[in-house]
Each structure stands twice: as structure tokens, then as C-alpha cells.
Motif scaffolding. Structure first.
Motif, PDB file in Angstrom:
ATOM      1  N   LEU A   1       0.700  -1.149   0.011  1.00  0.00           N
ATOM      2  CA  LEU A   1      -0.091   0.107   0.041  1.00  0.00           C
ATOM      3  C   LEU A   1       0.836   1.380   0.138  1.00  0.00           C
ATOM      4  N   VAL A   2       1.899   1.237   0.681  1.00  0.00           N
ATOM      5  CA  VAL A   2       2.732   2.640   0.821  1.00  0.00           C
ATOM      6  C   VAL A   2       3.414   2.637  -0.844  1.00  0.00           C
ATOM      7  N   LEU A   3       3.909   1.737  -1.408  1.00  0.00           N
ATOM      8  CA  LEU A   3       4.628   1.625  -2.611  1.00  0.00           C
ATOM      9  C   LEU A   3       3.371   1.966  -3.734  1.00  0.00           C
ATOM     10  N   LYS A   4       2.117   1.743  -3.384  1.00  0.00           N
ATOM     11  CA  LYS A   4       1.093   2.126  -4.222  1.00  0.00           C
ATOM     12  C   LYS A   4       0.776   3.593  -4.176  1.00  0.00           C
ATOM     13  N   ALA A   5       0.616   4.015  -3.001  1.00  0.00           N
ATOM     14  CA  ALA A   5       0.652   5.499  -2.648  1.00  0.00           C
ATOM     15  C   ALA A   5       1.716   6.533  -2.961  1.00  0.00           C
ATOM     16  N   VAL A   6       2.881   6.167  -2.849  1.00  0.00           N
ATOM     17  CA  VAL A   6       4.267   6.789  -3.190  1.00  0.00           C
ATOM     18  C   VAL A   6       4.529   6.847  -4.694  1.00  0.00           C
ATOM     19  N   ILE A   7       4.724   5.489  -5.185  1.00  0.00           N
ATOM     20  CA  ILE A   7       5.434   5.649  -6.663  1.00  0.00           C
ATOM     21  C   ILE A   7       4.313   4.869  -7.600  1.00  0.00           C
ATOM     22  N   GLY A   8       3.217   4.223  -7.030  1.00  0.00           N
ATOM     23  CA  GLY A   8       2.491   3.470  -8.115  1.00  0.00           C
ATOM     24  C   GLY A   8       2.966   2.186  -8.105  1.00  0.00           C
ATOM     25  N   LEU A   9       1.880   1.179  -8.575  1.00  0.00           N
ATOM     26  CA  LEU A   9       2.080  -0.060  -9.011  1.00  0.00           C
ATOM     27  C   LEU A   9       1.972  -0.453 -10.188  1.00  0.00           C
ATOM     28  N   ARG A  10       0.976   0.104 -10.792  1.00  0.00           N
ATOM     29  CA  ARG A  10       0.526  -0.490 -12.293  1.00  0.00           C
ATOM     30  C   ARG A  10       1.110   0.311 -13.326  1.00  0.00           C
ATOM     31  N   PRO A  11       1.425  -0.169 -14.438  1.00  0.00           N
ATOM     32  CA  PRO A  11       1.783   0.599 -15.682  1.00  0.00           C
ATOM     33  C   PRO A  11       0.535   1.376 -15.990  1.00  0.00           C
ATOM     34  N   THR A  12       0.388   2.196 -17.099  1.00  0.00           N
ATOM     35  CA  THR A  12      -0.712   2.880 -17.545  1.00  0.00           C
ATOM     36  C   THR A  12      -1.362   1.828 -18.479  1.00  0.00           C
ATOM     37  N   GLU A  13      -2.719   2.070 -18.449  1.00  0.00           N
ATOM     38  CA  GLU A  13      -3.494   1.144 -19.442  1.00  0.00           C
ATOM     39  C   GLU A  13      -3.139   0.982 -20.736  1.00  0.00           C
ATOM     40  N   GLU A  14      -2.563   1.869 -21.400  1.00  0.00           N
ATOM     41  CA  GLU A  14      -1.733   1.731 -22.956  1.00  0.00           C
ATOM     42  C   GLU A  14      -0.629   0.799 -22.605  1.00  0.00           C
ATOM     43  N   ALA A  15       0.243   1.075 -21.693  1.00  0.00           N
ATOM     44  CA  ALA A  15       1.470  -0.045 -21.543  1.00  0.00           C
ATOM     45  C   ALA A  15       1.132  -1.357 -21.298  1.00  0.00           C
ATOM     46  N   GLU A  16      -0.167  -1.419 -20.368  1.00  0.00           N
ATOM     47  CA  GLU A  16      -0.511  -2.802 -20.345  1.00  0.00           C
ATOM     48  C   GLU A  16      -1.275  -3.331 -21.584  1.00  0.00           C
ATOM     49  N   TYR A  17      -1.826  -2.738 -22.312  1.00  0.00           N
ATOM     50  CA  TYR A  17      -2.166  -3.327 -23.546  1.00  0.00           C
ATOM     51  C   TYR A  17      -1.134  -3.737 -24.521  1.00  0.00           C
ATOM     52  N   LEU A  18      -0.005  -2.788 -24.610  1.00  0.00           N
ATOM     53  CA  LEU A  18       0.921  -3.038 -25.521  1.00  0.00           C
ATOM     54  C   LEU A  18       1.756  -4.206 -24.964  1.00  0.00           C
ATOM     55  N   GLY A  19       1.961  -4.241 -23.629  1.00  0.00           N
ATOM     56  CA  GLY A  19       2.881  -5.237 -23.053  1.00  0.00           C
ATOM     57  C   GLY A  19       3.949  -4.507 -22.457  1.00  0.00           C
ATOM     58  N   LEU A  20       4.365  -5.200 -21.425  1.00  0.00           N
ATOM     59  CA  LEU A  20       5.521  -4.517 -20.543  1.00  0.00           C
ATOM     60  C   LEU A  20       7.056  -5.008 -21.357  1.00  0.00           C
ATOM     61  N   ASP A  21       7.086  -5.624 -22.182  1.00  0.00           N
ATOM     62  CA  ASP A  21       8.060  -5.993 -22.973  1.00  0.00           C
ATOM     63  C   ASP A  21       8.652  -4.787 -23.941  1.00  0.00           C
ATOM     64  N   LYS A  22       7.309  -4.035 -24.390  1.00  0.00           N
ATOM     65  CA  LYS A  22       7.585  -2.945 -25.203  1.00  0.00           C
ATOM     66  C   LYS A  22       7.745  -1.547 -24.323  1.00  0.00           C
ATOM     67  N   ALA A  23       6.815  -1.723 -23.281  1.00  0.00           N
ATOM     68  CA  ALA A  23       6.560  -0.498 -22.328  1.00  0.00           C
ATOM     69  C   ALA A  23       7.752  -0.293 -21.458  1.00  0.00           C
ATOM     70  N   GLU A  24       8.271  -1.358 -20.916  1.00  0.00           N
ATOM     71  CA  GLU A  24       9.517  -1.285 -19.842  1.00  0.00           C
ATOM     72  C   GLU A  24      10.669  -1.757 -20.284  1.00  0.00           C
TER      73      GLU A  24
END
Length: 458
Positions: free
Chosen positions: A420-443
Motif C-alpha cells: 500500500l505504501v508503494l502504491k501510494a508513493v510511486i504507484g504499482l501498475r503501468p498505464t492502461e496503454e502500457a498494459e495493452y501494449l505489453g511490458l516488453d515494449k513499455a518497460e
């Protein structure tokens, strides 16, 4: 001829000269010689035991390290093609970070000796020290093994706990927040609770039994994964508004099967080397028994999953059989020494059945577990810890349940705080667009299965 060969030839000659010398001693000295020889023989036997114990943990550590490859291949097979490189990257960096965190903080907390910060609850804080062993020196315990071998074996268990989390939260968590959670898990959460049993803490004093870690390792990773899956949420498109489930097939079942067999092989070191000794006939017999029962647990889980999916779905589901074998391995991990082969197979079979029935249950609660780690490591880990009472006369059901609940509360609370601290401070999930493209391309920037351009490259 090198110096080692000269030494090999010299040793028999030295022994022969020593025997000739004994016959030339005065009568009184000759009477004292057998006592001296007996002392030398006793010291040699002690050294041999020390060496064999250390060797067992070194070999076991290598096998458990190989499980990192198993987790990587299993996850690579179970995620979609657009996220394979991300899972591979996570497994490499997570393993590296886990080992470093355990060295800096975790090992000393887990094995504080007499240096508890809070006796029986919180271990000592400090960096693991692996000084060279001067054999025979004062203060060296020759009845166990080298500290370096012990550290090498134990750090692999710590990394395994982190690997369990990786597969559950796959495809919808960014790299650096995940690694931040791994840091807390391996530096503090895992070693603190492990010290309660394996470090001589209050669970050990209460009589809680967990031979190789159905609770101490597997359910800890499972609880952390469950909390993470709840906090992060499901993958986009996994669940519909009406509660129905969309199947998101994995990219490569051959990789998934390869990962399973690598994990199966590594488990022989995970459980077998947890005997922590093979310097006597009894010890090596126990190591063999543990390995045979470990194998029996796996086959029981695989066969149970195959039979049940045929009965329930009219087809044998490969993914269930893969996880059934792994659940059987987790189930037998808490007590792989005392059962017979048949009983070990039955314990594993219950683990396989747990997988078949619990995966749909998780979907009903909209808990998205990509690789099935929660049924395999958490639920089968709980079952395996309870199953100890059926084969080990020293086990108490109340004490086993006590250990399960205490570890669960601790890991759930601490994991929830970190997620929860990580979610509030830096966020956990990628953007919807990044998740749709896939994390191989996005990250990652490197696709595991790139689509080649249609034009021919000349």
C-alpha cells in the motif's frame, strides 16, 4: 607432475614411515601410541563429518539455485507473449536483489545465535560475516558445517520466497515497485518469521515442525502474493462485469513444462539438503528417504490433478497437471522424512486436488493469479504443514495451526503495509496503454517474440 600429485604420493609414504617409527619406540611409548592414534582417528572422523555436511549444503544450494531457472521458465510459459521478457528480467533482478538483501540484513536476523534484539522474536541486525574457517581452531563447531556453506544454502531459500510472488502479480506491475517490495520481503519479512522456527525462536520452542518450509518459505511467498494480487488488482480484460472469466492463455506450454521439471529437480536439494547432515550412515539414509518422498509427493499431485480435471472437465488440463505436481512438492516439504512412499504420494495428491478446486474459487473472488502460485504455494503449504501430524508423532495439530496463523498474520500485515505504501508513493501498475501494449515494449525494450518486418532484409 604437479605439486598435488607429489603430495598424493607422499602421504602413503609418510604413513608407512610413521608405522615403522612406532615399532622402534620404547615399550612405554608404544603403549601410549594406540591412544594417540585413536585421538587422531577421532579428529579425522570429525573433520570428515564436517566436510560432508558442508558438501550436502553446497550441492543442495546449487540445486535450489537451479529452481530460479525453473520459476523463470514457468512464468515465461504462463504469461502472454507481450510480457515474457519482463518476467525474465524480473526473475534475474529479483534473485540478485534477494541475495544481496539477505547478505546485508536477512541472514543475521534469521540466525542471530545469542544476539537476539528481542529474544525469540526479532533477530540481530548486521551483515553476514563469512570468515575463513581454521579447522581445529578454538570456537569452531566441527559438528555442523562451514558458515559459508550454510549461508549459500539458506540464501537460496530466501530467493525462492520472492520468486513465488513474481508469477502471481505478473503482467500488471512495474519493475521497480516490484523490486522495492522484494527488498522488504527478503531483507525483513521472510527472515524475521523464519527466525521464529529455524533461528531458534518462539515457534521452535513451542514445538512447531516445518522440515523444509511449507510454511516458512512457501506460504510466506503465497501470503505476500495474495496480498499483492488484491492490492494491485486483476489484469485488464480478465473479468467481465457479469462475473464471467476470460481465459488469457499463456505463451508457451513447453516452457511451462520445462520450468516444472527444473523446479521438480531443484526440490531434491530443497528438501534433501534440509537434513543438514550426511556425515553418518543414518544421515545419508535420511537424505535418500527425503528425496524419495519428495518425488512421491510430486507424482501424487500430478496424477491427482490429471484424474480430477478429466472427471470435472472431460479433458486433462495441462496447466493444472503442472501446478498439481508443484503443489504435491510443496505439500510434502513440511515433513518429507517420516512418511512412507505411499503416504507421501497421498499427501501430494491432496495438494494436487487443492489446485484443481481452488483456481476456480480464486476467480470467483476476482483474484487474478497468473501462474497459480497461491493454490500451489499458499494453500498446499498450509495443507502440508497440517499433514505433518499424520506421520510425525512429535507433531501437535494445535501447535501446527498456531504456527500457520502466526506467520499468516505477520506476513499479511507487513506485506499489506509495503504494497500500500508503494502504491501510494510511486504507484504499482503501468498505464492502461502500457498494459495493452505489453511490458516488453513499455518497460523492457526487448521483446521475447518480436514480429519481424515483412520486407526482406538484404
Amino acid at each position: 607432475m604437479n605439486s598435488r600429485n607429489y603430495l598424493a604420493l607422499a602421504r602413503p609414504m609418510v604413513g608407512a614411515l610413521a608405522l615403522i617409527g612406532l615399532t622402534m619406540l620404547p615399550a612405554g611409548a608404544q603403549e601410549a601410541a594406540p591412544e594417540a592414534a585413536e585421538a587422531v582417528a577421532g579428529e579425522a572422523a570429525q573433520h570428515t563429518q564436517f566436510i560432508l555436511n558442508s558438501l550436502l549444503m553446497l550441492i543442495g544450494g546449487i540445486l535450489v539455485f537451479w529452481m530460479a531457472a525453473g520459476f523463470a521458465m514457468l512464468e515465461a510459459g504462463f504469461v502472454r507473449t507481450k510480457n515474457v521478457s519482463m518476467q525474465l528480467l524480473k526473475n534475474i533482478t529479483m534473485y540478485s536483489l534477494a541475495c544481496f538483501a539477505y547478505y546485508l540484513i536477512g541472514y543475521q536476523i534469521m540466525y542471530p545465535g545469542d544476539g537476539w534484539t528481542i529474544a525469540g522474536v526479532i533477530g540481530a541486525f548486521g551483515v553476514a560475516a563469512l570468515e575463513p574457517v581454521a579447522v581445529g581452531a578454538d570456537g569452531v563447531d566441527l559438528t555442523y558445517a562451514t558458515v559459508s556453506a550454510d549461508f549459500f544454502f539458506q540464501v537460496m531459500f530466501c530467493a525462492t520466497a520472492a520468486s513465488i510472488v513474481s508469477g502471481t502479480v505478473a503482467e500488471r506491475v512495474r519493475l521497480w515497485p516490484f523490486l522495492a517490495f522484494t527488498l522488504f520481503l527478503t531483507a525483513l519479512i521472510y527472515p524475521i518469521q523464519a527466525s521464529w522456527k529455524w533461528g531458534g525462536g518462539f515457534l521452535d520452542e513451542a514445538g512447531f515442525l516445518d522440515f523444509a518450509g511449507s510454511t516458512v518459505v512457501h506460504s510466506v511467498g503465497g501470503w505476500a502474493a495474495l496480498v499483492g494480487a488484491i492490492v494491485i488488482g486483476a489484469r485488464k480484460g480478465k473479468y467481465n462485469a457479469d462475473g464471467s472469466v476470460n481465459v488469457l492463455p499463456g505463451s508457451n506450454m513447453p516452457l511451462g513444462v520445462l520450468g516444472m521439471f527444473i523446479l521438480w529437480m531443484g526440490w531434491y536439494g530443497f528438501n534433501g539438503a534440509s537434513q543438514l547432515a550426511m556425515g553418518t550412515i543414518g544421515d545419508i539414509a535420511d537424505v535418500g528417504r527425503v528425496m524419495a518422498n519428495t518425488n512421491a509427493g510430486a507424482i501424487g499431485g500430478a496424477l491427482a490433478a490429471a484424474i480430477l480435471t478429466q472427471l470435472l472437465y472431460k479433458k486433462v488440463d495441462l496447466t493444472f497437471v503442472i501446478n498439481g505436481a508443484l503443489a504435491g512438492l510443496v505439500s510434502i516439504t513440511a515433513e518429507p522424512l517420516t512418511p512412507g512412499l505411499g503416504t507421501a504420494s497421498l499427501i501430494g495428491a491432496v495438494g494436487g486436488a487443492i489446485v484443481v478446486f481452488s483456481v476456480p474459487l480464486l476467480d470467483k473472488f476476482r483474484i487474478d493469479d497468473v501462474v497459480g502460485a497461491i493454490p500451489v504455494h499458499l494453500l498446499a503449504g498450509i495443507w502440508g504443514t497440517i499433514a505433518v501430524v499424520f506421520t510425525n508423532a512429535e507433531a501437535s495439530l494445535v501447535t501446527q495451526l498456531y504456527g500457520i496463523v502466526v506467520v499468516a498474520i505477520f506476513v499479511i500485515v507487513t506485506s499489506a503495509v509495503v504494497w500500500l505504501v508503494l502504491k501510494a508513493v510511486i504507484g504499482l501498475r503501468p498505464t492502461e496503454e502500457a498494459e495493452y501494449l505489453g511490458l516488453d515494449k513499455a518497460e523492457v525494450g526487448v521483446e521475447a517474440y518480436p514480429e519481424f518486418p515483412g520486407a526482406t532484409i538484404r
